[in-house]
Motif scaffolding. Structure first.
Motif, short mmCIF file in Angstrom:
data_model
loop_
_atom_site.label_atom_id
_atom_site.label_comp_id
_atom_site.label_asym_id
_atom_site.label_seq_id
_atom_site.Cartn_x
_atom_site.Cartn_y
_atom_site.Cartn_z
N ARG A 29 0.78 -1.15 0.09
CA ARG A 29 0.00 -0.04 -0.04
C ARG A 29 0.90 1.34 0.05
N ILE A 30 0.69 1.91 -1.10
CA ILE A 30 1.44 3.21 -1.43
C ILE A 30 0.48 4.25 -0.74
N GLY A 31 -0.58 4.34 -1.11
CA GLY A 31 -1.31 5.69 -0.78
C GLY A 31 -1.31 6.51 -1.87
N SER A 32 -1.94 7.71 -1.31
CA SER A 32 -2.06 8.64 -2.52
C SER A 32 -0.98 9.70 -2.76
N ALA A 33 -0.03 9.65 -1.66
CA ALA A 33 1.33 10.29 -1.71
C ALA A 33 2.22 9.69 -2.47
N GLU A 34 3.29 10.49 -3.43
CA GLU A 34 4.00 9.85 -4.10
C GLU A 34 5.46 9.27 -3.30
N LEU A 35 5.64 8.16 -3.68
CA LEU A 35 6.97 7.37 -3.07
C LEU A 35 8.08 8.12 -3.21
N GLU A 36 8.80 8.62 -2.19
CA GLU A 36 9.86 9.37 -2.43
C GLU A 36 11.06 8.59 -2.47
N GLY A 37 11.14 7.38 -1.89
CA GLY A 37 12.38 6.65 -1.93
C GLY A 37 12.54 5.49 -0.75
N TYR A 38 13.64 4.94 -0.51
CA TYR A 38 13.72 4.02 0.44
C TYR A 38 15.13 4.53 1.25
N GLY A 39 14.89 4.31 2.68
CA GLY A 39 16.07 4.32 3.29
C GLY A 39 16.69 2.97 4.01
N VAL A 40 18.16 2.81 3.81
CA VAL A 40 18.47 1.44 4.33
C VAL A 40 19.29 1.65 5.44
N GLU A 41 19.24 1.04 6.53
CA GLU A 41 19.99 1.07 7.89
C GLU A 41 20.50 -0.44 8.38
N TYR A 42 21.54 -0.32 8.99
CA TYR A 42 22.24 -1.52 9.60
C TYR A 42 22.73 -1.35 10.98
N CYS A 43 22.86 -2.31 11.79
CA CYS A 43 23.41 -2.14 13.16
C CYS A 43 24.01 -3.53 13.43
#
Length: 1263
Positions: free
Chosen positions: A884-898
């Motif tokens: 589900r993305i919704g009505s707003a445009e998908l700006e991108g993805y953030g990737v994190e690690y620990c």
């Protein structure tokens, strides 16, 4: 239908005329009216002019004049004079003062500068050549280029109705100079950075053309929130001229702007050295061409460069002229010298060079030789399509090609899709070797790229459909109406259904902007309707089309209300009745009565009536307090009627006595220290009773200031027994302590009155949107700076959609907090919020609207997160988009690690990525790491998608494995000369070692190239030969583990000719041939032979057999008396052998006598037994009406027909008639009776047999 406009007679007998004056001069416009007492108004740009140091307005009798002093450039506008309903327009034009000195210009060569005194009169001065090529002109500044006449100056007015806040404007530049086009876009209402594209012509995207001559730049101003986009053209060339377009888009918004660039060539002078135009272009170290330096020799060796003759020939005419010429608008026919040279013989080259001014014959021949080499002839097309076609909308266009093979089939495509015959839109014609495509009734949908294909060859063109401009046939007309009336501006255009744009004072009118305007379209007529016009609707209204515009002015006048009877002053006694009466011209006009500025309300003693044109105010039982000034104000008109009511008292003489003065505030229920509250804007009147004999003197003070009767809206007055304190329209500065002092000879008394002015609060500041949800938002605001003197008891909030004008209240009871959660909004729709502050007095004005916001929710978490690859220091992750993305445009993805066991998440990279896979590098070897991915949109990050368990950063050993493609698992067959490119994928970690061998021997690196990567190996042979055939082995090895695979390659060629062709036997018209297979089969099997024959007289070869498999054959159907020779070609999978094998001996067909014997044929028996092909049909008829029975029969010879009734022959009975026509049999029964009913039968007999058909006939009585 609106009433037709009446033709009015002009009020002017002499009208002002257009005048032209120089800057600093004085000009006088004069007008003469028909009547001497007419009131005249002067206007400048539809605004009234009043007398000042700039303008002098005078009127003497019926002569009126307007004097404009010290004229400046901005005074060159339109003016008007108005008298009654007549309006005359005129203009003032500014004449440029002559420049006494020459223009300043720097020229690199003194011989190039031309003295201005030698210019012919009337010729506009041309811009001199500038030595600094980087003196660029910024077109967006809106400054007209110098040297252009007024009518050619670019229109810098901007129609800012879309995303642009500043549009790029058309401009002009000289060859070699720079120019910059600027576009600006406001980013306040945009959620993302807008995308801007620059185009030349219709389709050419300039983003791919950036380089030495073109640079595209952009920057963003965070203070003004404005995006600036620039297109820099450096060292302009002649072919840069043309039409350009700038497009900006942001999500669902789009805007575009067209502009033109004209490139002028610099003027040459009498001292111009023609050799400088023929300088060669040399090749710099960087591989780029540059013009030779001044003074360099043009007779250098072969490597000195080439002369661009095509450009020089086009410039030749411009060198002979003195004025600048815009390249893109030249209409002179240019001679194509290259076409002449290609058709001419080499002996004429010198003559052509002399005729067209070519000075370097050797350079010309070198360039011509290269051009001829570059020409590539088409095998299928003798003549291709033109590069482009243009046609007007509604007309037809015919495209033509010529094919080499008249029997070739052509295919026409439009934008890559094949065109099929549908109706009369497309017509395909074939005349000889010419092919035509005709497109009838062209529309904008036909504006496309067209392709004509023959097999694999094709020719492409573009069709441009030119839409004719929409002209305004009937212009708008100026109108003068009364306030409240309906106005219709009507125009007529040249085309039905055309789009027009309406403007008021340069601002576009739309339905969304105001419900006041209505737009009507009826065929070619377009109407703008304005209901209930007001003074604000005055102005200039303009209608625009793509081919013209029309302007008209609307003037609105107030209705004049006549007073037939005014109210009069009244003097009445106590207990009497006072009646104020007035009569006006309009019976629909309402009015309000005021007493001393306060509205009079009807009560038991006061009666207000309105009957027709008469308005009455009646006061019964008049009292002293009824005395005052009474005013009647008609609604909607700026005047009033006033009168005074005087109260007549009966005076009684008495003996005066002296009493000390006394202020009686307690009689009103207040103490001396009382505080009186008054609402701002209301009237405060304090009637303080006082006593004292003789009458005391009253003094009012505020602080140290003494109040008098004439102190503005605060004034005091004294009457017998009272002192009155009045504040008209209380204001905030009227707060304070007021003191009243009364004195007489017997003493004095004082009292203090504290007045406090209260008001509604100030509006709060614009609210702030803290966060948004799927259908909600949290809004916060600050309390108002001033609470109005009363504590704020709460707030009222409203919201509206951004494109709407209707505010909706969110709470009806005051909300005490300054943070509110608004719910029940629609996701994806832009909203605005505003706040009211409420105190005990009332509700404040609304705050400014908040910044537009869109309720959106974060997306769901990304799905399918997994590890794609891993090494000692890197890991490759991939995932799928959220469900589900919704009505707003998908700006991108953030990737994190620990690290495992830690809560400190570290971003894998700065910012966001739009891809669904990523490689994270520089990870610690051997560590257990956890990874997560979150999707971002306007609402923020989504829930995180996390790997199910931690991953150890260590490369995993993978066994080597070769994956041979399916097409290489069998022998790969290639023709001699073809390229071989084998891609063999494999797997293995770490990277395996790859080894290739051919027939167990190493490969020759001169013939075979090998390229290896982490996942595949490539074997490449540029031109294959027969010796490249064989078995190729590839081996991948990691330490002691390996895998092998083999690929068989077979290089095939044309076969050799067959051997030893012999004529074995000749008999009749037949010849027997025999031959042997060829020695060289081309490295593949022989698939057949082609046998051909030829008559020795003509030696024209004809094919007898194709793909014949045996090595012997019999050639039949030869012509007697002729002598034949034969040849045979061998065929394999590549084709025919290059050379045939010819028969050594010929075969002669002998002539023999032939006797014709006609054939005998057995005569055919056509006899056929009778057969009824259509039977009789049972019927029911009415007695007394003739009836018929019909059937059909077939038979050879013609059968004999007999009719029966109930098996009785009725052939000779007179009641019946029988007919036979071409096998159709009819029996007519004349006026049957019930007795004639029964079974009727028809029998057909001939020599071959017989057939019978029957039916039933029912005869009913007549009713």
């Amino acid at each position: 239908m609106p009433e037709p406009t009446k033709k009015t007679v002009s009020a002017f007998t002499k009208k002002p005329k257009n005048q032209t004056a120089e800057i600093g001069a004085t000009v006088i416009f004069e007008a003469e009216t028909e009547k001497p007492d007419v009131k005249v108004r002067w206007q400048r740009d539809s605004k009234d002019i009043s007398s000042s140091y700039k303008y002098t307005i005078s009127a003497e009798g019926n002569m009126h004049s307007l004097t404009i002093n010290n004229i400046a450039q901005e005074d060159a506008v339109g003016y008007a004079v108005i008298a009654g309903v007549s309006k005359v327009k005129f203009e003032l034009k500014i004449k440029e003062s002559e420049v006494k000195g020459p223009q300043k210009a720097v020229s690199p060569d003194p011989a190039v500068a031309e003295p201005k005194s030698e210019e012919p009169k009337g010729t506009p001065s041309a811009p001199t050549e500038s030595s600094a090529p980087d003196t660029s002109g910024t077109v967006s500044d809106g400054i007209a280029p110098e040297g252009l006449p007024e009518i050619h100056q670019p229109d810098t007015r901007q129609d800012l109705t879309g995303l642009f806040t500043e549009k790029p404007q058309s401009g002009e530049v000289n060859v070699g100079e720079n120019i910059t086009f600027v576009a600006r876009v406001c980013g306040e209402s945009l959620l993302k950075k807008p995308t801007v594209k620059w185009f030349k012509g219709k389709w050419m995207d300039l983003a791919s053309k950036s380089g030495k001559h073109l640079q595209l730049k952009e920057h963003y101003d965070r203070n003004t929130k404005v995006y600036t986009f620039e297109m820099h053209i450096i060292a302009a060339k002649g072919n840069f001229a043309g039409a350009y377009r700038c497009e900006v888009s942001s999500k669902d918004k789009f805007d575009s702007c067209n502009f033109d660039l004209a490139v002028h060539e610099a003027r040459t002078t009498d001292g111009f050295d023609i050799r400088t135009a023929f300088r060669r272009t040399s090749i710099s170290a960087g591989g780029k061409k540059k013009m030779g330096e001044p003074g360099s020799s043009t007779d250098a060796g072969e490597d000195s460069g080439e002369l661009d003759f095509s450009a020089l020939l086009k410039k030749r005419d411009s060198f002979l002229k003195t004025g600048p010429r815009a390249v893109h608008v030249s209409t002179e026919s240019e001679v194509d010298v290259w076409e002449i040279l290609q058709k001419a013989s080499p002996s004429e080259y010198e003559k052509i060079a002399f005729q067209h001014g070519i000075t370097d014959l050797r350079g010309m021949l070198k360039r011509l030789k290269k051009m001829k080499k570059e020409e590539k002839k088409s095998a299928a097309f003798l003549r291709k399509l033109d590069p482009a076609y243009q046609v007007e909308k509604g007309h037809k266009i015919k495209m033509q090609i010529e094919v080499a093979n008249p029997d070739a089939e052509v295919k026409w495509l439009k934008n890559g899709q094949e065109i099929h015959l549908t109706g009369s839109k497309y017509i395909f014609e074939s005349v000889g070797n010419k092919r035509f495509l005709t497109i009838n009734n062209c529309t904008l949908a036909d504006d496309a790229a067209y392709t004509c294909m023959i097999g694999e060859e094709k020719t492409i063109t573009e069709l441009f459909v030119k839409e004719p401009p929409v002209l305004i046939v009937r212009n708008l007309e100026d109108q003068m109406v009364m306030k409240g009336e309906r106005v219709e501006f009507e125009c007529e255009v040249s085309e039905e259904g055309a789009q027009v744009k309406w403007e008021k004072d340069g601002v576009e009118l739309t339905r969304d902007e105001s419900f006041k305007y209505r737009f009507k379209k009826d065929g070619c007529k377009h109407v703008l309707i304005i209901n209930d016009v007001t003074k604000e609707d005055c102005g200039h209204y303009r209608v625009k089309t793509n081919g013209g515009q029309s302007l008209a002015e609307l003037m609105v006048q107030e209705k004049q209300l006549e007073v037939y009877q005014s109210i009069a002053d009244l003097t009445v006694k106590a207990k009497d009745q006072a009646v104020f009466k007035c009569e006006v011209s309009d019976e629909n006009v309402k009015g309000i009565w005021y007493k001393n500025g306060v509205e009079v309300k009807a009560d038991a003693r006061t009666h207000i009536t309105h009957i027709g044109r008469i308005h009455k105010l009646t006061i019964d039982d008049v009292k002293p307090e009824d005395e005052g000034d009474y005013t009647f104000v008609p609604e909607g008109y700026a005047f009033n009627l006033s009168a005074k009511l005087n109260f007549l008292e009966v005076k009684i003489d008495f003996v005066p006595r002296q009493d000390p003065p006394k202020i009686h505030l307690d009689c009103m229920g207040r103490t001396a220290e009382s505080t009186i509250l008054v609402v701002a804007g209301n009237k405060l009147r304090l009637d303080v009773p006082i006593t004292g004999d003789p009458a005391p003197i009253v003094v009012w003070t505020k602080g140290e200031k003494v109040l008098t009767d004439s102190d503005g809206h605060v004034h005091v007055e004294s009457t017998k027994g009272h002192c009155i304190f009045t504040i008209e329209g209380a204001e905030r500065q009227d707060e304070g302590v007021y003191s009243v002092i009364v004195r007489n000879p017997a003493g004095e008394d004082t009292a203090d009155i504290n007045v406090k002015v209260v008001d509604v609060p100030d509006p709060p500041e614009a609210p702030r949107i803290l966060s948004v949800g799927e259908d909600s938002c949290i809004v916060q605001w600050d309390p108002p700076l001033f609470d109005g003197g009363q504590p704020v008891i709460g707030y009222v909030l409203e919201r509206k959609k951004k494109k709407s004008y209707r505010w909706m209240r969110l709470n009806f009871d005051p909300y005490k907090e300054t943070t509110y959660e608004a719910k029940r909004m629609i996701e994806g729709v832009a909203y605005e919020m505003r706040v009211y502050a409420v105190n005990a007095i009332g509700m404040s004005r609304p705050s400014a609207a908040s910044q537009p916001f869109v309720p959106v929710a974060p997306t769901s978490e990304p799905t399918g997160l997994c590890v794609e690859d891993i090494s000692d220091t890197t890991i490759s992750l991939k995932w799928r988009a959220p469900e589900r993305i919704g009505s707003a445009e998908l700006e991108g993805y953030g990737v994190e690690y620990c690290k495992e066991g830690s809560d400190e998440w570290i971003p894998a990279f700065k910012g966001l990525t739009e891809r669904t896979s990523v490689i994270i590098r520089d990870l610690p070897t051997g560590e257990k790491m956890q990874f997560r991915v979150r999707a971002y949109n306007m609402a923020g990050p989504s829930p995180a998608a996390t790997l199910q368990q931690a991953v150890t950063i260590r490369e995993i050993m993978q066994r080597p494995k070769i994956w041979v493609p399916r097409n290489l698992r069998q022998t790969l067959i290639k023709k001699v000369g073809e390229m071989i490119n084998l891609v063999i994928p494999f797997q293995g970690k770490p990277r395996p070692q790859v080894t290739w061998t051919k027939n167990d021997e190493p490969l020759d690196p001169k013939q075979v190239s090998i390229r290896n990567s982490d996942t595949d190996t490539i074997l490449f042979i540029r031109r294959s030969e027969r010796k490249d055939s064989g078995k190729y082995d590839v081996q991948v090895q990691i330490e002691n583990v390996e895998d092998r695979a083999s690929v068989n390659i077979q290089i095939v060629d044309l076969p050799g000719p067959p051997q030893n062709l012999k004529v074995i036997d000749v008999w009749g018209f037949n010849v027997a041939l025999e031959w042997k297979p060829p020695k060289d089969n081309g490295n593949c099997d022989i698939t057949g032979y082609t046998i051909q024959k030829a008559d020795k007289k003509t030696m024209e070869w004809y094919t007898v057999f194709e793909h014949y498999r045996r090595t012997n054959c019999v050639v039949s159907d030869l012509i007697m008396g002729n002598e034949y020779v034969f040849r045979v070609y061998a065929i394999n999978m590549v084709g025919l052998s290059p050379e045939p094998c010819l028969s050594k001996d010929s075969a002669y067909i002998q002539k023999t006598g032939i006797v014709y014997k006609p054939p005998s044929y057995k005569e055919h028996d056509f006899s056929e037994a009778p057969k009824f092909t259509h039977p009789l049909v049972s019927r029911s008829v009415i007695a007394g009406y003739s009836a018929t029975l019909s059937c059909s029969v077939r038979g050879i010879p013609k059968p004999k027909i007999t009719w029966y009734k109930n098996k009785m022959d009725i052939t000779n009975e007179a009641k019946y008639r029988m007919f036979s026509n071409q096998g159709v049999l009819t029996l007519e029964i004349r006026k049957p009776c019930p007795f004639d009913g029964g079974v009727y039968m028809c029998k057909a007999i001939n020599d071959s047999g017989e057939d019978i058909v029957e039916c039933k006939l029912e005869v009913r009585h007549r009713e």
